[in-house]
Each structure stands twice: as structure tokens, then as C-alpha cells.
Design a protein around this motif. Structure first.
Motif, PDB file in Angstrom:
ATOM      1  N   ALA A 100      -4.286   5.638 -11.307  1.00  0.00           N
ATOM      2  CA  ALA A 100      -2.847   5.145 -10.626  1.00  0.00           C
ATOM      3  C   ALA A 100      -2.636   5.754  -9.583  1.00  0.00           C
ATOM      4  N   ARG A 101      -2.889   7.095  -9.300  1.00  0.00           N
ATOM      5  CA  ARG A 101      -2.408   7.913  -8.166  1.00  0.00           C
ATOM      6  C   ARG A 101      -3.520   7.244  -7.090  1.00  0.00           C
ATOM      7  N   ALA A 102      -4.712   7.267  -7.200  1.00  0.00           N
ATOM      8  CA  ALA A 102      -5.476   6.737  -6.444  1.00  0.00           C
ATOM      9  C   ALA A 102      -5.616   5.377  -5.911  1.00  0.00           C
ATOM     10  N   ARG A 103      -4.752   4.344  -6.669  1.00  0.00           N
ATOM     11  CA  ARG A 103      -4.283   3.185  -6.077  1.00  0.00           C
ATOM     12  C   ARG A 103      -2.883   2.818  -5.917  1.00  0.00           C
ATOM     13  N   GLY A 104      -1.958   3.894  -5.735  1.00  0.00           N
ATOM     14  CA  GLY A 104      -0.715   3.768  -5.544  1.00  0.00           C
ATOM     15  C   GLY A 104       0.024   3.020  -6.504  1.00  0.00           C
TER      16      GLY A 104
END
Length: 544
Positions: A100-104
Motif C-alpha cells: 500500500a505504501r508503494a502505491r499510495g
């Protein structure tokens, strides 16, 4: 027998079903639900995700659901999400969070989703279904149980019975531990307080993947914000909770005028032998909120050597469901249900230890502490089209309970509210960051039925807003896990510390990784308050 079980079981009063009409009319009211109820699109769906976000959301994780929508127990909060992941380990939680962090993408944690305002999911987000994190480990020597966030109270009770009982939990057992901690739920034990009071420690994963332990002594600021923090500060991985002896209680009941309740409770609170207590208020039209049945569970030394029976599921589910659903139809059945509780229901109570000699106007029933709360309320679920049941809860200073009830009665009659259940429980002062009880209070829990139409939703919004204003006028607060039928102004009036709460959230989660529909609705109104300096973290460790 739980508070809801007592209220909803009409004993033998429903035998004369001819009054309900034909079998074709009655059958759907008693039928088992076929699955999660779909109310239809009573509330418009949020806009669909952009195509690129949908494409990216269907990449690497082991989704239990790709894209689509999720809903909660209200059946009115259908929301599109990137998908649902059901982790079974810390590593899988960390992997989902990194994705989720990598894809915002926003992240939320969910259990059984009985909050009713989207507190368990965010539009376009990754929802972590924490029910796969459900391990339970009892430590008899220190009287604690360590459980995964997705474990339900039902499973915990089954694991620690017959020797131990839960110290603090909700009045029914369907909820997950993580969900109960996230709202700081309370129950029937007026001495134990809410869940926070029985928590030894929490293991939490922060937005950057770091795992920390939080308690009153360690990372105490984080602890105060995670408990009752609606999943906005971190993912609860596990919790260690106190357990208590599974005492044997004698159930007792008394009918009083609602105006006598404060002095009645004062006697209950002064008696250390009473371990559990709650009150049901009349929902019959002629005595609406005027008659009160007080239920208490008393511990006597001579009963403690008796054998505790295995925990059992609630029986007569179809009859109970029929009773509930008939009472929603008209005033006659509302009156009949209340009469049944007063006159018949205690005679059908399941005595899991034994039935004692006659006491008062009925018979005392001996039960183990776990029994009154071991109820999964299957009879509350149905497939009836066009209607749903909504919870409200209000916390009022103890000296204001009588005028608050008077104000509620006037509102219910004026707005023709379809009230199915009303109960009172006591809560002590709770010192978490967003406390519903900054002083000892009485909790009024309402169970209301509404049509799943635009008009039904508008009527419920009007009633909710009026009840919130009434509660605030008496110096009280409303519980936040329910429908979002209130304005930011009403929120800050009830919770003047809300701005500081949102500022602390931005401190602990500066990228806003953890979110839900409730946060998206209200946080923007308080965005100008600066975030505080984040306390130092102790005992941090990267995710395994």
C-alpha cells in the motif's frame, strides 16, 4: 443470558401466531439469513476508482477479494476498495502495508465490521481482514490471555472456560478483540470498566512497518491513542488481556420506575457481590422508557464449588428472530414483546449451573460468568428486504440520566422512531485520548429499525442529530462507531479534544497511510491544527 438475549426472547408468547397473519407472512420473519444482507444501494456508491488505480491494485498480494466493494453491519455503507487481504502473520501484515505504501493506497483494519459508519474501510483502500490473526494463548499462572487481533470474544470464552472468564468485553460475543479495542468497548461489568482497563499490552505495527509494544508503562502515548483510536494510529497485531475467575452468579431482576434508576444503581455499585448489571427500558408505546427491568448477577460464596457446564449456543433462534421482527411491525407486537420480558422470559432462562430456590417473583438462576455474554445474536440477522437495524449509544453524566431519558421519549414520539431495544449500562471514567467518558457516566444503547430508502436514511439522520444535540445539552457524548449523521460542529461540541486527536494522528502517521470513511469525513475540518512532536518509541523492531 445476555442483555439482548433477554430482551428479544419472548418465551411462549409467540405461540399464538395467528395474530401475525398467514404462514407466508410469518415465514420470512423467522427465516435464517442466506448470507451477508444486501440492502441494495440505499446510499449512493462512492465514485469508482480511476482505471489506473484499479489496475495497480490487482497486482501482487494474495487478495481474498480483488477490487469490488465492502459493507458493514448497517448494510448502508457499501464502498469500493482496491481489495481485501486476509493476513495470517505479522509478515503478511507488513507485506500488505509495504504494498500500500508503494502505491499510495490507504490501509484499514477490519474484524467483523459492526461499526456502522465505514470505520473499518476507506474508499479505494486496502482493507486488512484481521480474522486470520486469531491465535489464543492462556497463561494460567499470571491470569492473562494473549490473542490475535482477529480473535472473537466467542472463541476466547470457549478457550478459557470453565476456569476463567473475560474481565471486560461487550455484552455479546461476536466482536473481534481488535475491533473492541479500537472503539474501547464496554459491557455488563460495572466494576471492570471498558476493555482498556483489562489490557496489559498491545503489539502494534506502525505505518512504516515497525512493530512496537504499547501499554500504560511503555509507549503510553501511543497506547492511549490506539485504544479507542479507530485504527488510525497502527495495526493492532495482538493483545494481552486480564482474565478473572469464572464465578458462579445468581441472576436477579427487579421492575422499577426509570426515575428510581440512579438510586437503584447506587445500591448496586455499593454491593461488591454484584458482578454484572444492566437495565432494559420499556419499548412498549404506553410505557415507553418509563418502566425499567434491572438485571443483576450476584456472587455468593456457597455457590462457587458448583460445576460449570460447557458453554452452549443460544437456542430457539427462529422464534427469537420472529419475535424481533414482529415487534418492528406495529405497536401491538412491541407491547407484547415487553410484556413477555416482564412476565415470562425469566422462567425460560437457561440455568447453566443449576436453578436455585424461589426468589422474589421468579426463580433464581445460577450461571457462570461467561454465560450471560456468550451470545452470538444469530437471531438479529435476517434477509428482510427494505429494512435494517441501527445502533446508537449515548454517554450522559450520571446525574442527568432521568432528564435525558425524558428528552429521548419526546423525540421518539415526535419523530415516530421504530425503537426495538433500549438499555442502560454504567461506565467509569475512561482516560484514553478520545474518551466517551471523561467522567463516570451512564450509557444508553438504542437499537432502531429503519427503511433502506432515501427517506428512511433522512429520517434516521434527523433523529440522530436531534439525539446528539440532546446529549450535548446534558453534558454527554455520543459513541463514534456508528453512522456519520452529525456535523463537525456537533463532533467538536461533544469531543472538544478532537482537533488534538487528529493532530496526534498526523504525528504518528504523517503520510496518512491509515484511514477510513469516518476519518475522511471529519479530519479535513480540523486539518489546520499542527501536529505535535512525536514521543520517542521504545522497544521498536522491524517486522519479521
Amino acid at each position: 443470558m445476555s442483555s439482548r438475549r433477554r430482551l428479544l426472547f419472548a418465551g411462549g408468547s409467540m405461540v399464538a401466531l395467528g395474530a401475525a397473519g398467514t404462514a407466508a407472512y410469518v415465514a420470512p420473519l423467522a427465516a435464517e439469513p442466506e448470507g451477508a444482507k444486501d440492502c441494495g444501494i440505499a446510499v449512493p456508491l462512492s465514485p469508482a476508482l480511476p482505471a489506473e488505480a484499479q489496475r495497480r491494485s490487482l497486482a501482487e498480494p494474495a487478495w481474498s477479494q480483488r477490487g469490488g466493494t465492502v459493507n458493514d453491519a448497517s448494510c448502508l455503507s457499501r464502498t469500493p476498495v482496491a481489495g481485501v487481504i486476509r493476513p495470517t502473520s505479522d509478515t503478511e501484515v507488513a507485506d500488505a502495508l509495504a504494498y500500500a505504501r508503494a502505491r499510495g493506497l490507504p490501509v484499514s483494519a477490519a474484524g467483523v465490521k459492526h461499526s456502522m459508519g465505514g470505520q473499518a474501510f476507506a474508499r479505494g483502500g486496502v482493507m486488512l481482514d484481521m480474522r486470520g490473526m486469531s491465535a489464543i494463548r492462556l497463561d494460567r499462572a499470571v491470569r492473562t490471555v494473549t490473542v490475535g487481533a482477529g480473535a472473537t470474544w466467542h472463541d476466547i470464552q470457549s478457550a478459557i472456560h470453565p476456569d476463567f472468564a473475560v474481565k471486560a468485553m461487550q455484552s455479546t460475543d461476536i466482536f473481534s478483540v481488535g475491533g473492541s479495542i479500537s472503539v474501547n468497548a464496554h459491557g455488563m461489568d460495572h466494576q471492570a470498566g471498558a476493555v482498556m482497563g483489562s489490557l496489559r499490552s498491545l503489539r502494534i505495527m506502525l505505518a512504516d512497518g515497525q512493530i512496537v509494544t504499547a501499554s500504560r508503562e511503555e509507549n503510553s502515548d501511543l497506547f492511549r491513542h490506539v485504544v479507542g483510536g479507530y485504527g488510525l494510529f497502527g495495526i493492532i497485531l495482538s493483545a494481552t488481556l486480564d482474565v478473572v475467575p469464572n464465578d458462579v452468579y445468581r441472576s436477579e431482576r427487579a421492575m422499577i420506575d426509570y426515575r428510581q434508576f440512579p438510586e437503584t444503581f447506587a445500591r448496586i455499585a455499593a454491593d461488591p457481590a454484584i458482578g454484572l448489571s444492566y437495565v432494559h427500558l420499556s419499548t412498549a408505546p404506553k410505557t415507553l422508557l418509563q418502566e425499567a427491568l434491572v438485571y443483576t448477577y450476584r456472587k455468593l460464596p456457597e455457590d462457587q464449588g458448583l460445576a460449570r457446564a460447557p458453554l452452549g449456543d443460544v437456542t430457539a433462534t427462529k422464534l427469537r428472530r420472529l419475535t424481533v421482527n414482529l415487534a418492528k411491525k406495529n405497536d401491538t407486537f412491541k407491547a407484547l414483546k415487553w410484556w413477555s420480558e416482564k412476565e415470562l422470559e425469566h422462567r425460560f432462562e437457561r440455568c447453566t449451573v443449576t436453578r436455585a430456590q424461589a426468589m422474589g417473583d421468579g426463580e433464581a438462576c445460577l450461571v457462570a460468568r461467561n454465560d450471560p455474554m456468550h451470545d452470538s445474536v444469530a437471531y438479529l440477522f435476517n434477509d428482510l428486504p427494505g429494512e435494517t437495524d441501527i445502533l446508537h449509544e449515548y454517554f450522559v453524566p450520571r446525574e442527568k440520566i432521568v432528564p435525558f431519558i425524558d428528552g429521548m421519549r419526546a423525540l421518539f414520539r415526535e419523530q415516530k422512531a421504530n425503537l426495538v431495544n433500549a438499555s442502560i449500562r454504567a461506565v467509569g471514567m475512561e482516560d484514553n485520548a478520545l474518551s466517551y467518558a471523561p467522567q463516570p457516566a451512564f450509557s444508553v444503547v438504542l437499537y432502531l429499525n429503519q427503511p433502506t430508502t432515501d427517506a428512511g436514511d433522512a429520517d434516521m439522520a434527523k433523529l440522530t442529530s436531534a439525539l446528539i444535540d440532546l446529549c450535548s445539552e446534558h453534558g454527554g457524548r455520543f459513541f463514534l462507531p456508528y453512522q456519520l449523521h452529525y456535523t463537525p460542529a456537533q463532533l467538536v461540541r461533544a469531543y472538544p479534544e478532537i482537533g488534538g486527536f487528529f493532530a496526534a494522528k498526523r504525528t504518528w502517521d504523517p503520510e496518512g497511510r491509515f484511514s477510513n470513511s469516518w476519518y475522511a469525513r471529519y479530519a479535513p475540518a480540523f486539518a489546520k491544527q499542527p501536529a505535535a512532536m512525536r514521543p520517542s518509541i521504545t522497544s521498536g523492531a522491524p517486522a519479521a
